[in-house]
Design an enzyme around this catalytic site. Structure first.
Site, short mmCIF file in Angstrom:
data_model
loop_
_atom_site.label_atom_id
_atom_site.label_comp_id
_atom_site.label_asym_id
_atom_site.label_seq_id
_atom_site.Cartn_x
_atom_site.Cartn_y
_atom_site.Cartn_z
N GLU A 101 -61.82 19.44 -6.12
CA GLU A 101 -63.02 19.98 -5.85
C GLU A 101 -63.14 21.51 -5.59
O GLU A 101 -62.10 22.25 -5.71
CB GLU A 101 -63.10 19.26 -4.33
CG GLU A 101 -63.35 17.82 -4.09
CD GLU A 101 -63.63 17.47 -2.70
OE1 GLU A 101 -63.90 18.43 -1.69
OE2 GLU A 101 -63.90 16.31 -2.53
N ASP B 256 -60.80 10.17 -3.13
CA ASP B 256 -60.06 10.44 -1.73
C ASP B 256 -60.57 10.08 -0.55
O ASP B 256 -60.40 10.04 0.68
CB ASP B 256 -59.82 11.97 -1.51
CG ASP B 256 -61.05 12.88 -1.47
OD1 ASP B 256 -62.08 12.28 -1.85
OD2 ASP B 256 -60.69 13.98 -1.41
N SER B 257 -62.19 9.48 -0.73
CA SER B 257 -62.87 8.91 0.04
C SER B 257 -62.26 7.73 0.59
O SER B 257 -62.66 6.99 1.47
CB SER B 257 -64.23 8.68 -0.42
OG SER B 257 -64.18 8.05 -1.58
N LYS C 46 -59.29 14.57 -10.73
CA LYS C 46 -60.54 15.09 -10.34
C LYS C 46 -60.08 16.23 -9.13
O LYS C 46 -59.15 15.90 -8.31
CB LYS C 46 -61.58 14.39 -9.72
CG LYS C 46 -62.92 15.13 -9.07
CD LYS C 46 -64.01 14.14 -8.86
CE LYS C 46 -63.90 13.42 -7.64
NZ LYS C 46 -63.91 14.45 -6.41
N ASP D 144 -57.72 11.39 -7.85
CA ASP D 144 -58.57 12.36 -7.05
C ASP D 144 -57.33 13.15 -6.40
O ASP D 144 -56.68 12.50 -5.67
CB ASP D 144 -59.39 11.73 -6.08
CG ASP D 144 -60.58 12.63 -5.86
OD1 ASP D 144 -60.98 13.63 -6.33
OD2 ASP D 144 -61.47 12.20 -4.69
N GLU E 211 -72.69 17.03 -6.30
CA GLU E 211 -72.57 16.17 -4.97
C GLU E 211 -73.68 16.70 -4.06
O GLU E 211 -73.56 17.96 -3.69
CB GLU E 211 -71.51 16.01 -4.22
CG GLU E 211 -71.74 14.99 -2.78
CD GLU E 211 -70.36 14.41 -2.45
OE1 GLU E 211 -69.29 14.47 -2.98
OE2 GLU E 211 -70.67 13.97 -1.35
O1 KIV Z 1 -63.89 10.78 -3.25
C1 KIV Z 1 -64.94 10.43 -3.82
O2 KIV Z 1 -65.60 9.13 -3.34
C2 KIV Z 1 -65.83 11.36 -4.48
C3 KIV Z 1 -66.99 10.68 -5.02
C4 KIV Z 1 -68.10 11.00 -4.01
C5 KIV Z 1 -67.50 11.58 -6.57
O3 KIV Z 1 -65.27 12.20 -4.61
#
Ligand code: KIV
Length: 293
Positions: free
Chosen positions: A125, A54-55, A123, A93, A192
Site C-alpha cells: 500500500e 490483509d482484509s 501487493k 498482501d 481505492e
Molecule cells: O485487503 C484487501 O481486501 C484489499 C482490497 C480492498 C484491494 O486490499
C-alpha cells in the site's frame, strides 16, 4: 449472464494476459478469498485475479482493522487459497509492518509469499517510500501490485476510512503516488475510494492495468471483497460494495433450523443414521453384560 469457460479449459492468467486485457479493453475481474472453499468458488466463477487481502484481518480473523494481522497468519490463509486455485493470478498482501522499514525487509517478506505460499505476485500500500520498496521487490524478481487512494493500513494518517482525492491537492497526491508506483515497475495498481472524475483524469496517465474499488468505472477492472459482495457480514457495508447475495441470512437460516430440529428431536432422521444387520445386532445385545445395580 456470461458463462465462464470450463475450469479445465482455462489458461493460467499471467501478467502478459492482464496487459493484453487492458489493451483490448476487456474488464479484469479481481476478488478477495481467504480460504480453500472460497478459492474453489472463485476459480469456478472464472475470475482473473485473486487477492488474499490483509482484509482477512477483519473479515475472518476478528481483528478490528487490517493493522494487527501478521505475515504468518496471512501465509497460512494464502496457502489454503493456493491449494484451491488453478487459473487465476494469486496475489499475496504484505501486511502492515512487514515491508516499510527497509528494502531488505520488503524483499524478504515478498519472497516468503512466493516461496511459502505459491503467490504469483504481492501487493503493498501507498506511494512515497512504498514506491521504493516496490522497486526493490520487483528488482528481486517478484511482481508487485501497488495500492493508492484509501490505504487501510495507514487510514489513521488519512483521517479515517474515507474517500481520498477530494480536493485538487489530494487528487494530485493520488496521481503522484500512482505515477511513482508505475515508474517503480508495478505491473498493476489498485485505486481505492477515489471520486470517479479524479480516476478518469488519472487513467489518462496510466500505462498499466488499474483495478478499482470505489473508484468509478473507468479503471481496467474491478475488485471487491468476497465477504462484502456476498454479505457474509451485515454490520458494515462500504458505499462501493454492492451486495450480490445474502449469505449471512442464509447461514443464519440454516444454523437456526439445525438447532430447532435438534431441540425438537427431528434431527437426525432415519436417513442420517447408520444401520447394522439384525443378526449382528442380536449377537451384540446377547454379549452385553447385564447392568449390576
Ligand atoms: O485487503 C484487501 O481486501 C484489499 C482490497 C480492498 C484491494 O486490499
Amino acid at each position: 449472464m456470461s458463462t465462464p469457460p470450463r475450469q479445465d479449459q482455462r489458461k493460467r492468467v499471467t501478467l502478459t494476459k492482464l496487459a493484453e486485457m487492458r489493451a483490448l479493453g476487456e474488464p479484469i475481474v479481481m476478488i478477495t478469498a481467504y480460504d480453500h472453499p472460497s478459492a474453489l468458488v472463485v476459480e469456478q466463477a472464472g475470475v482473473d485475479i485473486v487477492l488474499v487481502g490483509d482484509s482477512a484481518a477483519n473479515n475472518v480473523l476478528g481483528y478490528p482493522d487490517t493493522v494487527p494481522v501478521t505475515v504468518e497468519e496471512l501465509l497460512m490463509l494464502t496457502r489454503a487459497v493456493r491449494r484451491g486455485l488453478k487459473a487465476p493470478l494469486l496475489i499475496g498482501d504484505l501486511p502492515f509492518g512487514s515491508y516499510e522499514a527497509s528494502d531488505s525487509l520488503a524483499i524478504e517478506t515478498a519472497q516468503r509469499f512466493v516461496k511459502e505460499a505459491g503467490c504469483d505476485a504481492v501487493k503493498l500500500e501507498g506511494g512515497g517510500a512504498s514506491a521504493e520498496r516496490a522497486q526493490a521487490i520487483v528488482r528481486a524478481g517478484v511482481p508487485v501490485m501497488g495500492h493508492v487512494g484509501l490505504t487501510p493500513q495507514t487510514a489513521t494518517m488519512l483521517g479515517g476510512y474515507r474517500a481520498q482525492g477530494r480536493t485538487a491537492a489530494r487528487a494530485q497526491q493520488v496521481l503522484d503516488d500512482a505515477l511513482a508506483l508505475q515508474e517503480a515497475g508495478c505491473f498493476s495498481l489498485v485505486f481505492e475510494a477515489i471520486p470517479a472524475e479524479v480516476t478518469d483524469a488519472i487513467m489518462t496517465r496510466m500505462e498499466i492495468p488499474v483495478i478499482g474499488i470505489g473508484a468509478g468505472s473507468s479503471t481496467d477492472g474491478q475488485v471487491l471483497v468476497l465477504h462484502d459482495l456476498l454479505a457474509i457480514h451485515d454490520d458494515f457495508q462500504p458505499k462501493f460494495a454492492k451486495r450480490f447475495a445474502a449469505v449471512k441470512e442464509e447461514m443464519l437460516r440454516g444454523v437456526t433450523a439445525y438447532a430447532d430440529e435438534v431441540r425438537g428431536r427431528r434431527f437426525p432422521a432415519p436417513e442420517h443414521t447408520y444401520g447394522i444387520a439384525p443378526e449382528e445386532l442380536e449377537r451384540f445385545r446377547a454379549a452385553l453384560a447385564p447392568i449390576r445395580r
